[in-house]
Structures are given as structure tokens and as C-alpha cells.
Design a protein around this motif. Structure first.
Motif, mmCIF file in Angstrom:
data_model
loop_
_atom_site.group_PDB
_atom_site.id
_atom_site.type_symbol
_atom_site.label_atom_id
_atom_site.label_comp_id
_atom_site.label_asym_id
_atom_site.label_seq_id
_atom_site.Cartn_x
_atom_site.Cartn_y
_atom_site.Cartn_z
ATOM 1 N N PHE A 70 -27.109 4.749 -78.774
ATOM 2 C CA PHE A 70 -25.793 5.385 -78.672
ATOM 3 C C PHE A 70 -25.413 6.045 -79.997
ATOM 4 O O PHE A 70 -24.938 7.182 -80.029
ATOM 5 N N ARG A 71 -25.650 5.317 -81.087
ATOM 6 C CA ARG A 71 -25.323 5.868 -82.414
ATOM 7 C C ARG A 71 -26.130 7.125 -82.672
ATOM 8 O O ARG A 71 -25.606 8.124 -83.160
ATOM 9 N N LEU A 72 -27.425 7.036 -82.349
ATOM 10 C CA LEU A 72 -28.315 8.170 -82.618
ATOM 11 C C LEU A 72 -27.838 9.428 -81.898
ATOM 12 O O LEU A 72 -27.930 10.537 -82.411
ATOM 13 N N LYS A 73 -27.294 9.234 -80.704
ATOM 14 C CA LYS A 73 -26.895 10.380 -79.881
ATOM 15 C C LYS A 73 -25.474 10.861 -80.195
ATOM 16 O O LYS A 73 -25.200 12.055 -80.140
ATOM 17 N N ASN A 74 -24.592 9.912 -80.542
ATOM 18 C CA ASN A 74 -23.171 10.266 -80.587
ATOM 19 C C ASN A 74 -22.483 10.184 -81.935
ATOM 20 O O ASN A 74 -21.433 10.783 -82.112
ATOM 21 N N ILE A 75 -23.030 9.386 -82.851
ATOM 22 C CA ILE A 75 -22.273 9.124 -84.076
ATOM 23 C C ILE A 75 -23.077 9.520 -85.312
ATOM 24 O O ILE A 75 -24.266 9.237 -85.408
ATOM 25 N N GLY A 76 -22.393 10.186 -86.229
ATOM 26 C CA GLY A 76 -23.003 10.480 -87.521
ATOM 27 C C GLY A 76 -22.329 9.609 -88.572
ATOM 28 O O GLY A 76 -21.127 9.362 -88.492
#
Lengths: 405, 228
Positions: free
Chosen positions: B82-88
């Protein structure tokens, strides 16, 4: 890119990485070279033993094999010889009379094993004629020539052309003696063998023992190469089941044990070294993980999954192990090649070694199968050593790891 | 429209003798495209709050829903995806990978997303240009100043085309010029690409730029101020 990161990570602390690689290099070099040294030594002993003392295979009557008694000879030798030569793998056949006897000089007497042989045929099955250092193989003495070992000559205090007396039992059980003159003195790497074995002409021993010409206690057989020995054994066992036909491994199991021992030493030695090095690698990689907790936490935070983190540490460990280990193996092979040609001179201990039948000059030898197995063991050590540090990396919680400075 | 919904969020650390209530019942909504600063004294719970929001840590109780996904229910591996796709993420200490160049650091995230080499190269150069550091593309972090490293961190955070960027005190280690430059870059990205920025900070210059300022103290929201 994981590979790039792993590779560059190794060189973040080049001193530490080079120390680990150096330890692996030295460890594997020692392992490989010591093993090839042992291997060469054992193989040399086997070759010397087989080519000088035993020959490739031996045919005896089962009774003689058990007792070694004079009367347990077998007949129809010419027929057996022709049967043997029908096998294309056979290139030498030597029937022998093999008798335990007494040999006496003017000074002293001792028990020896006397072989009555056809000199030409004997030269085709063992290389004892090449080991004659004084005189010539059954040349220069017209009547009753005998070949004895240097150690026996020293014991009997005799020289070339000296006269010795052989005392023997004839076929009727009478004790008979005859004088023989020394035509040659041989020296092998096995002084015990030199002290115990003498060769005389088959016809002279037949005359002395009153045996007719077509009998022998044993037949020594030489083949084209080591791979065909068992083929010939099978062939002769099938044709003459009444006789005992044994390859050198069966006839002299101590030589076969040497082969096993050579391999066993090699693996034990390499495994001990790798085990010790493996702990060193685990320690180093744990330091690497502990030093990089913050960075690993960041990588997990930005989306690097645990499988990739695990792979990264695993790849780093493998690169370290493979470079160091393989360099050690290559150096070991190089040193083996170098000393395989030149030999390693252990002649300061030669007396002790020769008592046991070992050459004083060792030519290390390796075979590729063993080297490939060692290389595989290095990789396996790298993988096993990487598991715990990689597992530690996996157990990091990103939020906590990022807080570590 | 609220795209981040936080309900009764609590984080209690039990590792000490006395339990520490780092986050103590926060309810909050954040809308798409916001440029939000989380402020508060040291130990107020800002970083813990950002860690929970980014799925780096598990709350003791409460829920965080980002878009349609309740991230507090995800497994650690699902959260990483999820982080990889949505959060920087942008960190105070930049946290670039020291063995990779500026360009490779930006590309690394895209490689994790299994983007093609061509896409990675194109996007990383675009991003480095956007943060004004394309001429340093082949420099390693150690060869760059703090401000330059933080700009690369911004480029890296944007590489995966995230909807949200979480920044933990991004200007804490920067001088005033670098801070100004970085804030301008982030503000432009926020306006032009409608990326939601949430950052914790002590820095008055950041607070000044933020359009919403949430003050946290003792793990609770003390004030929530929107600017026009």
C-alpha cells in the motif's frame, strides 16, 4: 538494482569486506591445497603400490589365497594365459610361484617371500624391474640370478654379485637349498617391501622344488587402464569360477581404503574450515545489519518488501563468500598445478615415510568433481551463513528501525 | 472530500514501566490536495502520528482509512504494498540510499514497482528536473549538500506517483535558503499535481506555508486551523 545495491554495499566498508574475503581465500586455499596434497600422496601410494607391488588383478587358487601354502598351486597355466590374452583389455600376464623361504648370507639369515617369475612377463605386470638401482633385472649372472631389495641387502650385508643361499621345501616336503647370486638390487619407496621380497627365475625355482613347468601359485595380470580392471575380473571369474580372481582393491583393501581416506580427509577438512568461516561470515553480516538498521527501516518504509530485504542481505553474503571462497579454490588449484609438476620434497622425513611405503616427494592432485563439490559447499556456507543476519533484518519494525541513529 | 479518515486513534507504548500514551484518541479528516502541517512540541506525538498514518506502525486502537482502504486492518506485507503504491515519505535525515546515485535513488522506488527501465529513466530525470537538481543526477548522496539531498528525497517520494506525501520534519536539517527552495517545490507539486502533503514540523517557515495547521500535544489535537 538489488544486485547493484548489494554489490556497492559490500564496498562501503572495503577493509571489513576484504578481511572476510581474505579469510575465505586463505581458508579455502588451505583446505583445497591440503586436500590435494593428501589426495596426491594417497594416489601416489596407490599407484606405487599397485604398479610395483600388487599389479592390477591377481588370480590364485582359493586354497592358496587362504593359506599361502606351497602345495596350493594350480595347473594348466598356459591355458589360463591364453584365456586372459583373449580379453583385449589385458596387456600383461605373469604366472608366479610364491614361496615363503629363508635367505642367508655369510653374515645372517632372514625370512622372505620368494617369487619365481619369468623376468620378461613379470616386467609387463609390475614395474619392479625399473626400480633396480644396482645391476640389471636378471642380467649379468648366468646361473641362479636373484633380485633383492636394498634394505635386505643391507640387512644381509651383501652386495651386487654376492652369493646368498635360499632354503626351500620341495614338492615332496624335503628341505633343499641352493646358492643364488645377486644380479640386481632394487629400491622402491617402501623399505618394508624391499626387505621382504625377492625375485628369482621361475625355471630355477621349478628345478629346485621339482615342480613341473605348467604350475603357479598366482597369476598377476596388467590391463590397459584402471577402468577396465573390473571388466577383466568379471570375465575371468565367469570363465574360471574355480579360481579366485581379485582386483587390486579386493586383493589389497588397504590401498582402496587410502582412496576413501583421501576423500574423507578432504571433506572433513573443508567442512571444518567452512564451518569456522561460516561463523565469521555470520558475525560480519550481523554487524552489517546492525549498522544499517536505520537504512533497512527506511527501505521498508518506502515500500521494499521483506523478501527483497532478505534477498539483499543474502546476496551480499553470497557475493562475499563466493568471491573469497572461489578465489581460495582457484589459488588452491593453481598451487596444486604448480607443485603437481614440481613436487613437494619431504625428503628430510623420507626414512620414516619410506618405512610406511610413502614417497618422499609429493605431487598434489585434484579432480574437478571434488573441486565442484567444494565450490558448491562454499555457496551453501554462504547461504546458511546469510540466513540468520537476513532473518534479523526481516524482524525489524520500520517505525522503530527509522528511529535508530 | 475527506480521503483520510482517522477515528479514535490511540497508540500506547508499554515498553516502559509506566505506559506512554503517545497518541491519545485522535479523530481527524484530511481532504485531497491539502497542504497540512502537524505541529507540536517535542514528544507531543507528531512522528508517531505520521508513522501510524503511513502504516509504519500499528495503532493500539482506532482506525485509519485512506481512500477505500482501512490500513489498520492490513497485514505488514499488505501495508508495504500500500505504501509503495500510495504514499511517499520524506524524512528529516533525508535517508537516501548512500550507495546509489541521485538518479538511482529515485529509480529505486520505481524498480520496486516493477516499472520498465525506460519509464524509470524518463520519470527520474523529470523529477530531478522538477526539484531543480538534474545536473546532480549521477552524484552520490555524500557528494551533495543537505538541501540537495532533501530535494532528491522529494523526487524519490514522488517517483511512485503517490497520492499522499508524509514528511517528518523535512526542513529540520536545512538552512533557510534550502528550506525556502524545498517548500516552494513542495507547494508547486501540491498545487499542480494535487498531491496531499502532510508534514510534521517545528519550523515556523513551514507553518507559514501550510494551509492547514494541526497542533498536537500529549497525543491529542489541541487545535486545527485552516488558512484561506
Amino acid at each position: 538494482m538489488i544486485l547493484t545495491v548489494s554489490w556497492r554495499n559490500i564496498w562501503r566498508n572495503p577493509t571489513r569486506s576484504l578481511i572476510v574475503m581474505g579469510a575465505l581465500l586463505v581458508g579455502m586455499f588451505s583446505g583445497v591445497f591440503t586436500s590435494t596434497f593428501m589426495n596426491g600422496w594417497m594416489k601416489q601410494r596407490i599407484r606405487d603400490g599397485v604398479e610395483t607391488e600388487v599389479s592390477h588383478l591377481r588370480i590364485q587358487s582359493p586354497e592358496f589365497k587362504k593359506s599361502g601354502d606351497f602345495e596350493d598351486f594350480f595347473t594348466d597355466i598356459s591355458k589360463l594365459e591364453s584365456d586372459l590374452f583373449q580379453n583385449p583389455n589385458v596387456n600383461g600376464v605373469s604366472p608366479r610361484l610364491s614361496i615363503q623361504t629363508m635367505i642367508a648370507s655369510a653374515e645372517t639369515a632372514t625370512g622372505v617371500q620368494l617369487f619365481g617369475v619369468d623376468p620378461d612377463k613379470e616386467s609387463q605386470v609390475i614395474n619392479i624391474s625399473e626400480k633396480v638401482i644396482e645391476g640389471k633385472w636378471f642380467e649379468g649372472v648366468k646361473r641362479n640370478p636373484i633380485i633383492i631389495g636394498q634394505k635386505l641387502a643391507e640387512k644381509l650385508k651383501v652386495k651386487l654379485r654376492s652369493k646368498v643361499v635360499i632354503t626351500i621345501q620341495d614338492k615332496d616336503g624335503n628341505i633343499v637349498s641352493a646358492a643364488f647370486r645377486i644380479a640386481g638390487i632394487y629400491k622402491t619407496i617402501n623399505t618394508t617391501f624391499d626387505e621382504m621380497n625377492v625375485w628369482a627365475k621361475l625355471s630355477d625355482i621349478q628345478n629346485l622344488t621339482l615342480l613341473h613347468s605348467d604350475v603357479a601359485h598366482e597369476i598377476l595380470v596388467h590391463t590397459n587402464n584402471y577402468e577396465t580392471i573390473n571388466e577383466v575380473v568379471d570375465d575371468m571369474s565367469a570363465k574360471h569360477p574355480e579360481l579366485s580372481t581379485l582386483s587390486w582393491q579386493k586383493f589389497s583393501p588397504e590401498f582402496a581404503v587410502l582412496t576413501e581416506m583421501g576423500n574423507m580427509y578432504l571433506y572433513i577438512f573443508v567442512i571444518i574450515i567452512l564451518l569456522a568461516l561460516g561463523f565469521g561470515i555470520v558475525n560480519t553480516m550481523l554487524m552489517v545489519v546492525l549498522e544499517r538498521i536505520h537504512e533497512l527501516g527506511m527501505l521498508m518504509a518506502v515500500g521494499m518488501n521483506k523478501r527483497r530485504v532478505f534477498s539483499m542481505i543474502m546476496i551480499e553474503t553470497l557475493i562475499l563468500s563466493v568471491i573469497g571462497g572461489f578465489a581460495g579454490i582457484i589459488c588452491g588449484i593453481w598451487a596444486t598445478d604448480y607443485f603437481g609438476d614440481k613436487g613437494i620434497d619431504l625428503s628430510i622425513w623420507s626414512e620414516g615415510l619410506e618405512e610406511w611405503g610413502y614417497s618422499a616427494i609429493i605431487y598434489p592432485e585434484y579432480d574437478w568433481t571434488v573441486m565442484i563439490i567444494i565450490a558448491f559447499l562454499v555457496v551453501l556456507t554462504g547461504i546458511i551463513a546469510a540466513i540468520y543476519p537476513s532473518y534479523r533484518a526481516l524482524k525489524l519494525a520500520p517505525a522503530e528501525a527509522i528511529r535508530v541513529i | 472530500m475527506a480521503i483520510i479518515q482517522i477515528k479514535q486513534l490511540k497508540k500506547i507504548y508499554n515498553s516502559t514501566q509506566v505506559p506512554v500514551h503517545a497518541i491519545n484518541g485522535i479523530d481527524l479528516s484530511i481532504e485531497e490536495g491539502e497542504f497540512t502541517a502537524i505541529v507540536g512540541p517535542s514528544g507531543s506525538g507528531k512522528t508517531t502520528f505520521l508513522n501510524l498514518l503511513g502504516g509504519l506502525d500499528n495503532p493500539t486502537s482506532g482506525t485509519i482509512t485512506i481512500g477505500d482502504e482501512e490500513i489498520t486492518k492490513l497485514t505488514p506485507n499488505q501495508r508495504i504494498k500500500f505504501r509503495l503504491k500510495n504514499i511517499g515519505f520524506i524524512f528529516q535525515a533525508y535517508n537516501l540510499i548512500p550507495v546509489l546515485t541521485a538518479k538511482e535513488n529515485v529509480e529505486f522506488i520505481m524498480e520496486l514497482q516493477k516499472k520498465s527501465k525506460t519509464d524509470r529513466t524518463k520519470r527520474s530525470m523529470e523529477l530531478l528536473k522538477a526539484v531543480g537538481i538534474e545536473e546532480k543526477a549521477n552524484h552520490f548522496p555524500r557528494q551533495l549538500s543537505g538541501g540537495q539531498q532533501q530535494r532528491i528525497a522529494v523526487a524519490r517520494a514522488l517517483a511512485s506517483r503517490p497520492k499522499y506525501i508524509l514528511a517528518d520534519e523535512p526542513t529540520a536539517n536545512l538552512d533557510s535558503t534550502s528550506t525556502e527552495n524545498l517548500l516552494n517545490i513542495m507547494e508547486n507539486l501540491n498545487r499542480e499535481e494535487n498531491i496531499t502533503f502532510i508534514f510534521s514540523t517545528h519550523d515556523a517557515r513551514v507553518v507559514k506555508k501550510a494551509r492547514r495547521v494541526i497542533t498536537i500535544e500529549d497525543g491529542k489535537i489541541l487545535s486545527d486551523e485552516r488558512k484561506n
